[in-house]
Motif scaffolding. Structure first.
Motif, mmCIF file in Angstrom:
data_model
loop_
_atom_site.group_PDB
_atom_site.id
_atom_site.type_symbol
_atom_site.label_atom_id
_atom_site.label_comp_id
_atom_site.label_asym_id
_atom_site.label_seq_id
_atom_site.Cartn_x
_atom_site.Cartn_y
_atom_site.Cartn_z
ATOM 1 N N UNK A 74 78.389 5.111 88.814
ATOM 2 C CA UNK A 74 79.553 6.091 88.914
ATOM 3 C C UNK A 74 80.152 6.679 87.950
ATOM 4 N N UNK A 75 80.627 7.983 87.784
ATOM 5 C CA UNK A 75 81.071 8.575 86.582
ATOM 6 C C UNK A 75 82.563 8.775 86.909
ATOM 7 N N UNK A 76 83.533 8.301 86.273
ATOM 8 C CA UNK A 76 85.011 8.525 86.777
ATOM 9 C C UNK A 76 85.703 9.454 85.500
ATOM 10 N N UNK A 77 84.964 9.248 84.205
ATOM 11 C CA UNK A 77 85.660 9.876 83.242
ATOM 12 C C UNK A 77 84.724 11.038 82.419
ATOM 13 N N UNK A 78 85.097 11.856 82.134
ATOM 14 C CA UNK A 78 84.284 12.813 81.417
ATOM 15 C C UNK A 78 84.980 13.348 80.126
ATOM 16 N N UNK A 79 84.224 13.235 78.737
ATOM 17 C CA UNK A 79 84.796 14.024 77.913
ATOM 18 C C UNK A 79 83.817 14.716 77.035
ATOM 19 N N UNK A 80 83.984 15.896 76.640
ATOM 20 C CA UNK A 80 82.857 16.696 76.006
ATOM 21 C C UNK A 80 83.132 18.017 75.398
ATOM 22 N N UNK A 81 82.049 18.417 74.936
ATOM 23 C CA UNK A 81 82.004 19.856 74.231
ATOM 24 C C UNK A 81 80.996 20.732 74.578
ATOM 25 N N UNK A 82 80.905 21.970 75.009
ATOM 26 C CA UNK A 82 80.196 22.907 75.416
ATOM 27 C C UNK A 82 80.261 24.154 74.384
ATOM 28 N N UNK A 83 79.217 24.611 73.828
ATOM 29 C CA UNK A 83 78.944 25.618 72.985
ATOM 30 C C UNK A 83 78.110 26.685 73.579
ATOM 31 N N UNK A 84 78.186 28.118 73.014
ATOM 32 C CA UNK A 84 77.524 29.180 73.440
ATOM 33 C C UNK A 84 77.184 30.042 72.212
ATOM 34 N N UNK A 85 76.639 29.260 71.089
ATOM 35 C CA UNK A 85 76.360 29.842 69.652
ATOM 36 C C UNK A 85 75.101 30.507 69.582
ATOM 37 N N UNK B 233 74.557 24.274 74.448
ATOM 38 C CA UNK B 233 74.588 22.955 74.381
ATOM 39 C C UNK B 233 75.852 22.409 75.038
ATOM 40 N N UNK B 234 75.695 21.150 75.498
ATOM 41 C CA UNK B 234 76.785 20.195 75.937
ATOM 42 C C UNK B 234 76.485 18.937 75.475
ATOM 43 N N UNK B 235 77.634 18.274 74.893
ATOM 44 C CA UNK B 235 77.474 16.984 74.581
ATOM 45 C C UNK B 235 78.731 16.382 74.944
ATOM 46 N N UNK B 236 78.419 15.135 75.466
ATOM 47 C CA UNK B 236 79.572 14.310 76.452
ATOM 48 C C UNK B 236 79.603 13.073 76.322
ATOM 49 N N UNK B 237 80.469 12.345 76.605
ATOM 50 C CA UNK B 237 80.743 10.797 76.973
ATOM 51 C C UNK B 237 81.150 10.779 78.329
ATOM 52 N N UNK B 238 80.306 9.963 79.334
ATOM 53 C CA UNK B 238 80.805 9.590 80.346
ATOM 54 C C UNK B 238 81.086 8.155 80.588
ATOM 55 N N UNK B 239 81.942 7.816 81.328
ATOM 56 C CA UNK B 239 82.426 6.457 81.479
ATOM 57 C C UNK B 239 82.380 6.137 83.020
ATOM 58 N N UNK B 240 81.793 4.929 83.315
ATOM 59 C CA UNK B 240 81.861 4.231 84.487
ATOM 60 C C UNK B 240 83.081 3.684 84.702
ATOM 61 N N UNK B 241 83.307 3.177 86.163
ATOM 62 C CA UNK B 241 84.850 2.458 86.392
ATOM 63 C C UNK B 241 84.965 1.462 85.630
ATOM 64 N N UNK B 242 83.836 0.490 85.416
ATOM 65 C CA UNK B 242 84.070 -0.495 84.485
ATOM 66 C C UNK B 242 84.263 -0.365 83.001
ATOM 67 N N UNK B 243 84.087 0.886 82.648
ATOM 68 C CA UNK B 243 84.121 1.326 81.190
ATOM 69 C C UNK B 243 82.924 1.503 80.412
ATOM 70 N N UNK B 244 81.907 1.356 81.153
ATOM 71 C CA UNK B 244 80.470 1.284 80.313
ATOM 72 C C UNK B 244 80.311 2.854 80.061
ATOM 73 N N UNK B 245 79.816 3.240 78.874
ATOM 74 C CA UNK B 245 79.602 4.717 78.475
ATOM 75 C C UNK B 245 78.209 5.404 78.418
#
Length: 350
Positions: free
Chosen positions: A188-199, A209-221
């Motif tokens: 599962x993915x319950x947290x999303x932090x990211x950056x998206x660009x249109x350059x 481009x979209x770069x992100x960190x997803x986290x599971x409920x247990x904190x695995x990224x």
């Protein structure tokens, strides 16, 4: 299972029809497309329609919807209203709200919604999932997920890349598969932090481009990138790092690498899989042969899903919704600079 296909004349729709014709437990009930000429051309003797009500008047148990995302909601809602199961292409809809309405309709009707994340069935990615679950690489520490190609030259139609009808850019295109792959591996993915660009391509609302960190409920990224600026060409890859090794899967070409050790830092054992048969087949014929094989497995599991079987690889309605929610969350996080929290959906239960 009697199955109809909406969008039978498209590149993917034609393959969907072929899988139904090849599946012993399925029968092609009817097809529908924009013109009668196209519908009949790809009906293989089944009834052909351009009108949705007439199409749905044919006795059937389920429908495969292979259309652009922005026209899919009324088709899904009408199918559920008729009591049919639905296998939909991805993304489920070009908006989060539309995706939620489709999922709600499936639940209200008590019918299954399958999502067309066929890359779950690509041998290299299935191998990664199986190795993870076997425990061979120990406790999972983190995941890397990548999907990319060279961008706008890959598209034949503007609905494939203009945000008002596609939903967005790389996140909603090649990235939507890899978003689902990240959730498939994390659970599962319950947290999303990211950056998206249109350059680069400068299509408003469609990120290059979209770069992100997803986290599971247990904190695995999961470290994630979706891109339209991979000048080397199409590539999708996942890497899963554990306390006792790493497993990697990639396409194209299809390949795996597994490194295991008895203890961290210990002597390593490496296994590589090259899938030369797939590489040769694609060279002589087309990449479509690999996609077709995955569609065939997906269809078989869609039928199994409607029969109530558990433990399947197929993406369900919650997976379909979460992929869209994550794509929207990356854009929101990019705007605000803050992580986005998402509800733990888990598996879809009717």
């Amino acid at each position: 299972m009697r199955i109809g296909v909406i969008g039978a004349a498209g590149k993917i729709g034609q393959m969907r029809v072929a899988t139904i014709l090849a599946e012993p437990k399925a029968e092609l009930a009817a097809v529908m497309d924009m013109t009668m000429e196209k519908a009949r051309e790809h009906a293989h003797g089944a009834p052909a329609f351009t009108d949705l009500a007439e199409f749905l008047s044919v006795p059937m148990d389920g429908v495969v919807i292979s259309t652009p995302a922005h026209v899919r909601e009324p088709l899904c809602l009408a199918a559920f209203e008729k009591g049919l199961h639905v296998l939909s292409e991805k993304p489920l809809h070009h908006t989060v709200e539309g995706s939620r309405r489709i999922l709600a309709a499936a639940k209200a009707a008590g019918r299954h919604l399958g999502a067309g994340f066929n890359m779950r069935y690509y041998p290299a990615f299935a191998y990664v999932k199986d190795v993870m679950e076997s425990g061979r690489i120990g406790e999972i520490d983190h995941i890397r997920v990548y999907g990319g190609h060279e961008g706008l030259p890959k598209f034949a139609f503007d609905w494939e890349y203009k945000s008002e009808i596609s939903g967005g850019g790389a996140l909603w295109d090649v990235g939507i598969h890899m978003t689902d792959m990240a959730r498939h591996l994390l659970g599962e993915i319950t947290e999303v932090y990211g950056v998206a660009t249109e350059k680069v391509w400068k299509v408003k609302g469609s990120e290059d481009n979209a770069l992100a960190i997803f986290k599971s409920p247990s904190g695995v990224p999961a470290i994630y990138q979706a891109t339209w600026t991979d000048w080397k060409g199409y590539k999708s890859a996942v890497e899963v790092y554990g306390s006792h090794g790493v497993v990697r899967g990639a396409y194209a070409p299809m390949e795996n690498m597994l490194i295991t050790m008895e203890k961290p830092g210990g002597t390593t054992t490496t296994v590589k899989k090259r899938y030369l048969d797939i590489q040769i087949r694609e060279k002589l014929k087309s990449w479509k042969t690999t996609a077709l094989a995955s569609f065939q497995e997906e269809l078989a599991e869609f039928i199994a899903l409607t029969e109530g079987r558990a433990g399947l690889r197929i993406a369900d309605g919650h997976a379909a919704l979460r992929a869209v929610e994550v794509a929207a969350a990356v854009a929101e996080s990019s705007r605000t600079g803050q992580p986005v929290q998402l509800e733990n959906l888990g598996a879809m239960v009717l």
